[in-house]
Scaffold this motif. Structure first.
Motif, PDB file in Angstrom:
ATOM      1  N   ILE A 148       0.843  -1.205   0.000  1.00 16.18           N
ATOM      2  CA  ILE A 148       0.000   0.000   0.000  1.00 16.18           C
ATOM      3  C   ILE A 148       0.873   1.248   0.000  1.00 16.18           C
ATOM      4  O   ILE A 148       0.656   2.180  -0.778  1.00 16.18           O
ATOM      5  CB  ILE A 148      -0.976  -0.010   1.201  1.00 16.18           C
ATOM      6  N   SER A 149       1.885   1.282   0.858  1.00 14.73           N
ATOM      7  CA  SER A 149       2.785   2.436   0.944  1.00 14.73           C
ATOM      8  C   SER A 149       3.501   2.672  -0.383  1.00 14.73           C
ATOM      9  O   SER A 149       3.548   3.799  -0.888  1.00 14.73           O
ATOM     10  CB  SER A 149       3.793   2.214   2.067  1.00 14.73           C
ATOM     11  N   ASP A 150       4.073   1.623  -0.952  1.00 15.04           N
ATOM     12  CA  ASP A 150       4.793   1.728  -2.216  1.00 15.04           C
ATOM     13  C   ASP A 150       3.865   2.204  -3.331  1.00 15.04           C
ATOM     14  O   ASP A 150       4.206   3.100  -4.111  1.00 15.04           O
ATOM     15  CB  ASP A 150       5.402   0.368  -2.563  1.00 15.04           C
ATOM     16  N   ASP A 151       2.681   1.613  -3.406  1.00 14.85           N
ATOM     17  CA  ASP A 151       1.713   1.992  -4.440  1.00 14.85           C
ATOM     18  C   ASP A 151       1.310   3.458  -4.318  1.00 14.85           C
ATOM     19  O   ASP A 151       1.227   4.179  -5.327  1.00 14.85           O
ATOM     20  CB  ASP A 151       0.455   1.119  -4.362  1.00 14.85           C
ATOM     21  N   LEU A 152       1.039   3.909  -3.109  1.00 18.91           N
ATOM     22  CA  LEU A 152       0.629   5.302  -2.917  1.00 18.91           C
ATOM     23  C   LEU A 152       1.743   6.281  -3.284  1.00 18.91           C
ATOM     24  O   LEU A 152       1.480   7.337  -3.875  1.00 18.91           O
ATOM     25  CB  LEU A 152       0.154   5.536  -1.488  1.00 18.91           C
ATOM     26  N   GLN A 153       2.977   5.924  -2.936  1.00 23.30           N
ATOM     27  CA  GLN A 153       4.093   6.798  -3.296  1.00 23.30           C
ATOM     28  C   GLN A 153       4.224   6.922  -4.814  1.00 23.30           C
ATOM     29  O   GLN A 153       4.357   8.030  -5.346  1.00 23.30           O
ATOM     30  CB  GLN A 153       5.392   6.267  -2.700  1.00 23.30           C
ATOM     31  N   HIS A 154       4.193   5.793  -5.505  1.00 24.43           N
ATOM     32  CA  HIS A 154       4.337   5.824  -6.967  1.00 24.43           C
ATOM     33  C   HIS A 154       3.127   6.462  -7.645  1.00 24.43           C
ATOM     34  O   HIS A 154       3.285   7.178  -8.642  1.00 24.43           O
ATOM     35  CB  HIS A 154       4.596   4.428  -7.509  1.00 24.43           C
ATOM     36  N   ALA A 155       1.944   6.232  -7.124  1.00 23.07           N
ATOM     37  CA  ALA A 155       0.750   6.873  -7.688  1.00 23.07           C
ATOM     38  C   ALA A 155       0.842   8.388  -7.520  1.00 23.07           C
ATOM     39  O   ALA A 155       0.496   9.152  -8.435  1.00 23.07           O
ATOM     40  CB  ALA A 155      -0.515   6.329  -7.033  1.00 23.07           C
ATOM     41  N   GLY A 156       1.333   8.843  -6.377  1.00 18.47           N
ATOM     42  CA  GLY A 156       1.520  10.275  -6.157  1.00 18.47           C
ATOM     43  C   GLY A 156       2.542  10.867  -7.118  1.00 18.47           C
ATOM     44  O   GLY A 156       2.345  11.976  -7.643  1.00 18.47           O
ATOM     45  N   GLN A 157       3.612  10.135  -7.369  1.00 16.95           N
ATOM     46  CA  GLN A 157       4.614  10.606  -8.324  1.00 16.95           C
ATOM     47  C   GLN A 157       4.004  10.723  -9.721  1.00 16.95           C
ATOM     48  O   GLN A 157       4.238  11.710 -10.436  1.00 16.95           O
ATOM     49  CB  GLN A 157       5.809   9.649  -8.341  1.00 16.95           C
ATOM     50  N   ALA A 158       3.218   9.717 -10.110  1.00 18.14           N
ATOM     51  CA  ALA A 158       2.581   9.733 -11.429  1.00 18.14           C
ATOM     52  C   ALA A 158       1.564  10.864 -11.530  1.00 18.14           C
ATOM     53  O   ALA A 158       1.457  11.529 -12.577  1.00 18.14           O
ATOM     54  CB  ALA A 158       1.917   8.379 -11.710  1.00 18.14           C
ATOM     55  N   ALA A 159       0.819  11.121 -10.463  1.00 18.47           N
ATOM     56  CA  ALA A 159      -0.152  12.209 -10.467  1.00 18.47           C
ATOM     57  C   ALA A 159       0.568  13.554 -10.594  1.00 18.47           C
ATOM     58  O   ALA A 159       0.085  14.457 -11.301  1.00 18.47           O
ATOM     59  CB  ALA A 159      -1.001  12.176  -9.193  1.00 18.47           C
TER      60      ALA A 159
END
Length: 167
Positions: A148-159
């Motif tokens: 969850i942490s990894d996914d949220l970090q990468h999703a934030g970077q993509a956003a």
């Protein structure tokens, strides 16, 4: 709300974010690097989905969606079937050139599978050790929070990259 419901909600929120990021962007925009060694939206979304797929398949004992549903063939990337993006360099990042529909479809499949599986977990299940290669060994609960942490970090970077593109 029980623990499984909290985890399922977290994965559902990731899916909402990931689904919104690539919509309306061209493959060229998805492959835009903010600087020479930077990550692209396409690579970030592919990578976070691959990590979720890989880690959840390992924890659940079920085949990854990547192979079970033919996503490996559809993406047609120049990587091994086991590649998740871990250790990728700039050339690997640049090689992920796909369209939004493919990224969203793969993520939706992985996310739906994840949420269905997580909803069935008991609190006792979360104590099960799923990776003994770490000290201390990693429990299922710790692994899920890590994903969850990894996914949220990468999703934030993509956003953030999407925002840069559309500014």
């Amino acid at each position: 709300m029980n623990t499984a419901a909290v985890l399922a909600d977290a994965f559902g929120r990731i899916q909402e974010v990931v689904t919104s990021i690539p919509r309306g962007l061209t493959p060229e925009q998805l492959a835009m690097k903010p600087y020479a060694d930077g990550n692209t939206i396409a690579w970030l979304l592919w990578h976070l989905t691959r990590i979720q797929d890989d880690h959840l398949a390992g924890a659940s004992g079920i085949e990854q969606r990547w192979t079970a549903e033919g996503w490996f063939e559809r993406f047609a990337l120049p990587f091994s079937v086991a590649a998740t993006g871990y250790g990728h360099g700039p050339d690997d990042v640049a090689a992920v050139r796909v369209d939004a529909e493919l990224l969203v479809g793969y993520h939706a499949s992985v996310s739906d599978h994840t949420i269905t599986w997580v909803e069935q977990l008991s609190d006792a299940d979360l104590d099960r050790i799923v990776d003994e290669s770490w000290d201390p060994p990693v429990s299922l609960g710790v692994r899920l929070v890590s994903v969850i942490s990894d996914d949220l970090q990468h999703a934030g970077q993509a956003a953030y990259l999407r925002g840069m593109l559309l500014a």
